[in-house]
Design a protein around this motif. Structure first.
Motif, PDB file in Angstrom:
ATOM      1  N   MET A   1      36.108   1.046   8.745  1.00 46.53           N
ATOM      2  CA  MET A   1      35.519   1.545   7.508  1.00 46.53           C
ATOM      3  C   MET A   1      34.949   0.370   6.709  1.00 46.53           C
ATOM      4  SD  MET A   1      38.570   4.239   6.662  1.00 46.53           S
ATOM      5  CE  MET A   1      37.932   4.877   5.172  1.00 46.53           C
TER       6      MET A   1
ATOM      7  N   ASP B   1      47.107  11.621   9.160  1.00 40.14           N
ATOM      8  CA  ASP B   1      46.056  12.482   8.593  1.00 40.14           C
ATOM      9  C   ASP B   1      46.541  13.916   8.790  1.00 40.14           C
ATOM     10  OD1 ASP B   1      43.711  13.510   7.589  1.00 40.14           O
ATOM     11  OD2 ASP B   1      42.394  12.301   8.870  1.00 40.14           O
TER      12      ASP B   1
ATOM     13  N   TRP C   1      47.236  11.167   3.788  1.00 42.46           N
ATOM     14  CA  TRP C   1      46.358  10.319   4.609  1.00 42.46           C
ATOM     15  C   TRP C   1      46.620   8.839   4.386  1.00 42.46           C
ATOM     16  CZ3 TRP C   1      41.621   7.434   3.143  1.00 42.46           C
ATOM     17  CH2 TRP C   1      40.927   6.944   4.264  1.00 42.46           C
TER      18      TRP C   1
ATOM     19  N   TYR D   1      44.255   8.522  -4.464  1.00 48.46           N
ATOM     20  CA  TYR D   1      44.735   7.324  -3.767  1.00 48.46           C
ATOM     21  C   TYR D   1      45.788   6.668  -4.658  1.00 48.46           C
ATOM     22  CZ  TYR D   1      40.546   7.154  -0.680  1.00 48.46           C
ATOM     23  OH  TYR D   1      39.566   7.407   0.242  1.00 48.46           O
TER      24      TYR D   1
ATOM     25  N   LYS E   1      41.609   2.198  11.985  1.00 48.69           N
ATOM     26  CA  LYS E   1      40.590   2.965  11.253  1.00 48.69           C
ATOM     27  C   LYS E   1      40.109   2.182  10.023  1.00 48.69           C
ATOM     28  CE  LYS E   1      39.395   7.462   9.326  1.00 48.69           C
ATOM     29  NZ  LYS E   1      39.554   8.907   9.403  1.00 48.69           N
TER      30      LYS E   1
ATOM     31  N   ALA F   1      30.166  13.824   3.936  1.00 51.36           N
ATOM     32  CA  ALA F   1      31.590  14.183   4.060  1.00 51.36           C
ATOM     33  C   ALA F   1      32.153  14.464   2.667  1.00 51.36           C
ATOM     34  CB  ALA F   1      32.355  13.029   4.702  1.00 51.36           C
ATOM     35  N   HIS F   2      33.030  15.446   2.571  1.00 49.48           N
ATOM     36  CA  HIS F   2      33.723  15.799   1.318  1.00 49.48           C
ATOM     37  C   HIS F   2      32.784  16.287   0.202  1.00 49.48           C
ATOM     38  CE1 HIS F   2      37.578  14.650   2.831  1.00 49.48           C
ATOM     39  NE2 HIS F   2      37.448  13.343   2.710  1.00 49.48           N
TER      40      HIS F   2
ATOM     41  N   HIS G   1      41.264  13.983  -4.327  1.00 51.58           N
ATOM     42  CA  HIS G   1      41.637  13.122  -3.194  1.00 51.58           C
ATOM     43  C   HIS G   1      42.311  11.850  -3.710  1.00 51.58           C
ATOM     44  CE1 HIS G   1      41.079  10.705   0.405  1.00 51.58           C
ATOM     45  NE2 HIS G   1      40.289  11.578   0.992  1.00 51.58           N
TER      46      HIS G   1
ATOM     47  N   ARG H   1      35.526   4.121  -3.215  1.00 54.03           N
ATOM     48  CA  ARG H   1      36.732   4.178  -2.366  1.00 54.03           C
ATOM     49  C   ARG H   1      37.971   3.839  -3.189  1.00 54.03           C
ATOM     50  NH1 ARG H   1      37.439   6.631   1.972  1.00 54.03           N
ATOM     51  NH2 ARG H   1      35.692   5.655   3.051  1.00 54.03           N
TER      52      ARG H   1
ATOM     53  N   GLU I   1      46.719  14.367  -1.429  1.00 58.64           N
ATOM     54  CA  GLU I   1      45.543  15.056  -1.949  1.00 58.64           C
ATOM     55  C   GLU I   1      45.881  16.505  -2.302  1.00 58.64           C
ATOM     56  OE1 GLU I   1      42.447  14.364   1.038  1.00 58.64           O
ATOM     57  OE2 GLU I   1      43.559  12.563   1.617  1.00 58.64           O
TER      58      GLU I   1
ATOM     59  N   PHE J   1      35.602  20.261   1.694  1.00 59.99           N
ATOM     60  CA  PHE J   1      36.557  19.192   1.976  1.00 59.99           C
ATOM     61  C   PHE J   1      36.345  18.775   3.428  1.00 59.99           C
ATOM     62  CE2 PHE J   1      40.534  17.837   3.855  1.00 59.99           C
ATOM     63  CZ  PHE J   1      40.842  16.769   3.024  1.00 59.99           C
TER      64      PHE J   1
ATOM     65  N   ARG K   1      31.290  14.088  -5.333  1.00 57.77           N
ATOM     66  CA  ARG K   1      31.723  12.695  -5.529  1.00 57.77           C
ATOM     67  C   ARG K   1      30.554  11.712  -5.487  1.00 57.77           C
ATOM     68  NH1 ARG K   1      34.815  10.378  -0.106  1.00 57.77           N
ATOM     69  NH2 ARG K   1      33.264  11.065   1.411  1.00 57.77           N
TER      70      ARG K   1
ATOM     71  N   VAL L   1      47.124  17.303   1.431  1.00 56.51           N
ATOM     72  CA  VAL L   1      46.706  16.457   2.558  1.00 56.51           C
ATOM     73  C   VAL L   1      47.318  15.076   2.357  1.00 56.51           C
ATOM     74  CG1 VAL L   1      44.708  15.477   3.788  1.00 56.51           C
ATOM     75  CG2 VAL L   1      44.531  17.745   2.723  1.00 56.51           C
TER      76      VAL L   1
HETATM   77  C1  BG6 Z   1      40.906  12.441   4.148  1.00 50.58           C
HETATM   78  C2  BG6 Z   1      40.675  12.994   5.515  1.00 50.58           C
HETATM   79  O1  BG6 Z   1      41.032  13.478   3.239  1.00 50.58           O
HETATM   80  O2  BG6 Z   1      39.799  11.618   3.760  1.00 50.58           O
HETATM   81  C3  BG6 Z   1      40.436  11.858   6.493  1.00 50.58           C
HETATM   82  O3  BG6 Z   1      41.790  13.794   5.877  1.00 50.58           O
HETATM   83  C4  BG6 Z   1      39.294  10.975   6.025  1.00 50.58           C
HETATM   84  O4  BG6 Z   1      40.145  12.391   7.779  1.00 50.58           O
HETATM   85  C5  BG6 Z   1      39.601  10.506   4.610  1.00 50.58           C
HETATM   86  O5  BG6 Z   1      39.153   9.875   6.895  1.00 50.58           O
HETATM   87  C6  BG6 Z   1      38.523   9.625   3.992  1.00 50.58           C
HETATM   88  O6  BG6 Z   1      37.299  10.264   4.017  1.00 50.58           O
HETATM   89  P1  BG6 Z   1      36.000   9.526   3.519  1.00 50.58           P
HETATM   90  O7  BG6 Z   1      34.860  10.486   3.736  1.00 50.58           O
HETATM   91  O8  BG6 Z   1      36.213   9.202   2.077  1.00 50.58           O
HETATM   92  O9  BG6 Z   1      35.877   8.268   4.366  1.00 50.58           O
END
Ligand code: BG6
Length: 308
Positions: free
Chosen positions: A255, A211, A245, A170, A251, A93-94, A168, A72, A270, A82, A98, A243
């Motif tokens: 997590m 988002d 976020w 950060y 939220k 997811a994604h 993606h 993260r 992103e 994506f 990764r 994107v």
């Molecule tokens: C972003 C999405 O790209 O990634 C969000 O638009 C999502 O909806 C975020 O919550 C984090 O995703 P993940 O899978 O790393 O928790």
């Protein structure tokens, strides 16, 4: 290969492989202009610090660092899809990239005074997804006072395949409520929290969960951060979608790998091939998605002086 073997084959005065405190195989690229750390797990860029500046990327203090889980923070590579998979939550997811281990294939110095590293991903589970193993996936990272990350996909087979992707990223910010993001003025965006479409007017400010997918922009974005007295410039190539976020408080609390108040210190911008910008590669075709990140200190023309 072992860390020693990686160092023998790819290491030099600017490139060093090591095992980090979490037991992950990592590589540090360090030249006179900047320093970056990359985990082979996910080809995950975990830090980038231009010489004489503060870190540009954010990492969660609660991140997992283990097989099967995404790190993260930093720059996760989202590929070959994506967001959620159309078949639902049994698929990660994604995408797989990764959470897969990448292998170094080349490293050295390039003419621009930058150290570079190239990593490749073996077809593995993605071959089942594409119903072919005839493709090449590589990530090239170049480190100087700028960071360049380029994800290249090449179709070496006889069958077309489609994918979506994102770098993606950060970013570390002083206070999400006090920064602005410029570069998307006049662009349409989809607020994915309620699937509504809007027109961006002016710079983006942040006061709640955000988002948003901007499906039609090739523009450079800039994070204006008066607290850190810097501007982070995010330019790109091979991408028509961006994107934006931030999970905000509720939220973030849901997590497990995100500190409750950490949303204040980060913003994701992103560089994507997402939504209508997903790509299809015919046999013989290739595509590169690239982000270039650099930072500039505030000057008097930004309304900032040391005396305040
Ligand atoms: C972003 C999405 O790209 O990634 C969000 O638009 C999502 O909806 C975020 O919550 C984090 O995703 P993940 O899978 O790393 O928790």
């Amino acid at each position: 290969m072992t860390i020693q073997e990686y160092n023998r084959e790819f290491g030099n005065s600017e490139i060093r492989f090591y095992t980090d405190a979490h037991g992950l195989a990592c590589v540090e690229l360090n030249n006179r202009a900047g320093r970056a750390e990359i985990a082979l797990h996910g080809a995950h860029l975990m830090s980038f610090v231009p010489e004489g500046q503060e870190a540009l990327l954010w990492m969660s203090k609660k991140s997992c660092f283990e097989a099967g889980k995404a790190i993260r923070g930093g720059i996760p590579i989202c590929w070959p899809w994506f967001g959620g998979h159309p078949r639902g939550s049994t698929m990660p997811a994604h995408g797989f990239a990764r959470i897969s281990t990448w292998e170094p294939v080349a490293a050295g110095s390039c003419g621009k005074g930058a150290a570079f590293l190239e990593l490749a991903l073996t077809p593995g589970l993605i071959a089942d997804e594409f119903e072919t193993a005839d493709f090449l996936v590589s990530l090239r990272v170049e480190v100087s006072n700028k960071l360049s990350v380029a994800l290249s996909i090449e179709n070496t087979g006889e069958k077309a395949f489609s994918y979506s992707a994102a770098l993606h990223s950060y970013f570390k910010v002083s206070d999400i409520a006090k920064i602005t993001l410029s570069g998307l003025d006049g662009r349409t965006f989809i607020d994915t929290l309620d699937d509504s479409t809007h027109l961006q007017q002016g710079d983006i400010t942040f006061a709640a969960e955000t988002d948003s997918v901007y499906p039609d922009t090739e523009d450079t974005c800039v994070i204006n951060d008066p607290g850190f007295k810097r501007k982070i410039k995010i330019s790109k190539a091979g991408s028509r979608s961006t994107v934006v976020w931030n999970p905000w408080a509720a939220k973030a609390r849901r997590m497990p790998d995100f500190g409750d108040r950490e949303f204040r210190e980060m913003l994701c911008v992103e560089t994507a091939n997402a939504g209508t910008d997903a790509r299809t590669l015919a046999p013989g075709e290739g595509h590169t998605l690239q982000v270039i990140i650099e930072s500039e200190s505030y000057t008097a023309s930004d309304g900032y002086t040391d005396s305040g």
